[in-house]
Design an enzyme around this catalytic site. Structure first.
Site, short mmCIF file in Angstrom:
data_model
loop_
_atom_site.label_atom_id
_atom_site.label_comp_id
_atom_site.label_asym_id
_atom_site.label_seq_id
_atom_site.Cartn_x
_atom_site.Cartn_y
_atom_site.Cartn_z
CG ASP A 187 -1.89 0.98 1.11
OD1 ASP A 187 -1.84 2.07 0.52
OD2 ASP A 187 -3.11 0.63 1.84
CG HIS A 199 -9.26 6.65 3.63
ND1 HIS A 199 -8.41 7.69 3.40
CD2 HIS A 199 -8.91 5.41 3.68
CE1 HIS A 199 -7.25 7.07 2.74
NE2 HIS A 199 -7.70 5.59 2.88
CD GLU A 252 -8.11 1.71 2.35
OE1 GLU A 252 -6.91 0.69 2.31
OE2 GLU A 252 -7.74 2.64 2.67
#
Ligand code: MN
Ligand code: MN
Length: 297
Positions: free
Chosen positions: A84, A155, A188
């Site tokens: 990530d 987010h 995600e």
């Protein structure tokens, strides 16, 4: 084009380049520390800054692992490896992740995460309820015989804010509000096996941290270290390995412990799948436009 949009697109392009380079970097037998450092160096070479330490997660290690400065771990054969990465230009962040299956048994989990991501992004447009996006992720995964990690979410992103305001759930029944034009989101989904717990729990270790507050500290070393953190990493997460510089490990550890005990710096604990099952992840950063999402990564 607005300056903000331009910088998001630049950061996104660099994050996408990191992903293109990833198959050359993420290989069985390579040390995790080398992987983290290589992506972080490349981010800078390409003209951005790391928005957070590179996260690398083996198998059930789901998020928030980055190598400490003397990490002996290497990528094992047969593992499922999530990477990530985040790049920012002037605080405009692109956040993206990918998963490598070094065993055919894990390939399906990777495809599930990718499909869920694609369907979630397709569902996101102005006016759509955020809870609907979570339902799409869960349904996609169920159709493919898997399940999402229910306590991890996408987010909203704003300048110098990696996680802010609204969250994009990966299951139905969660999520507040609606998607709005102009918002930036990191979407995600994390997939795991259908008999797994489907939740992550905190491990005791932490290698990624954030600045929390200023306070008068006892030791001069800790005072200087906190001053450095406040100057360099006030807004975005950082790795303990980024801070040590030339100081001996013992004196660094002493000073850093004082920052943690005083709560001037807070840890992001490593998150692991609660039943120890492997987890795959896919992630893109998107900008919500009138008719749907523009994927920038
Ligand atoms: Mn990410
Ligand atoms: Mn993210």
């Amino acid at each position: 084009m607005s300056e903000a949009l331009d910088k998001y697109l630049q950061a996104g392009k660099i994050a996408a380049r990191l992903k293109d380079e990833a198959p050359k970097i993420v290989k069985v037998g390579v040390s995790l520390l080398e992987v983290c450092q290589r992506f972080e160096e490349l981010t800078i070479e390409l003209g951005a800054r790391p928005a957070f330490p590179v996260n690398i997660g083996m198998n059930e290690v789901t998020a928030h692992y980055t190598s400490p400065s003397e990490d002996p771990a290497v990528i094992p054969e047969g593992s499922l490896v999530k990477v990530d990465v985040g790049a920012h230009i002037d605080g405009y962040i692109a956040d993206t992740a990918m998963t490598f299956a070094f065993s055919s048994v894990h390939e399906a989990l990777v495809i599930t995460a990718q499909e869920a991501l694609r369907n979630a992004i397709d569902a996101m447009r102005p006016g759509v309820k955020i809870s609907e996006v979570g339902a799409v992720v869960e349904k996609t995964m169920a159709m493919l015989g898997h399940k999402p990690i229910r306590n991890l979410m996408g987010h909203r992103i704003e300048r110098y804010k990696l996680h802010t305001g609204k969250s994009i759930p990966n299951v139905s029944g969660l999520g507040v509000g609606r998607i709005q034009e102009g918002e930036v989101y990191a979407v995600e989904p994390f997939s795991t096996l259908h008999d797994a717990a489907g939740v992550v729990r905190d491990a005791s270790q932490a290698f990624i941290f954030r600045y929390n507050k200023e306070k008068r500290l006892k030791s001069p070393d800790a005072t200087a270290l906190l001053e450095y953190v406040r100057r360099e990493h006030r807004f975005l997460p950082f790795a303990s390995r980024w801070l040590r510089g030339d100081s001996p490990i013992s004196s660094f550890n002493l000073a850093f412990t004082e920052l943690l005990e005083s709560k001037c710096v807070l840890p992001y604990r490593v998150l692991v799948e609660a039943s120890g099952q492997p987890v795959a992840q896919a992630e893109h950063t998107v900008i919500v436009e009138k008719n749907g999402c523009r994927i920038i990564t």
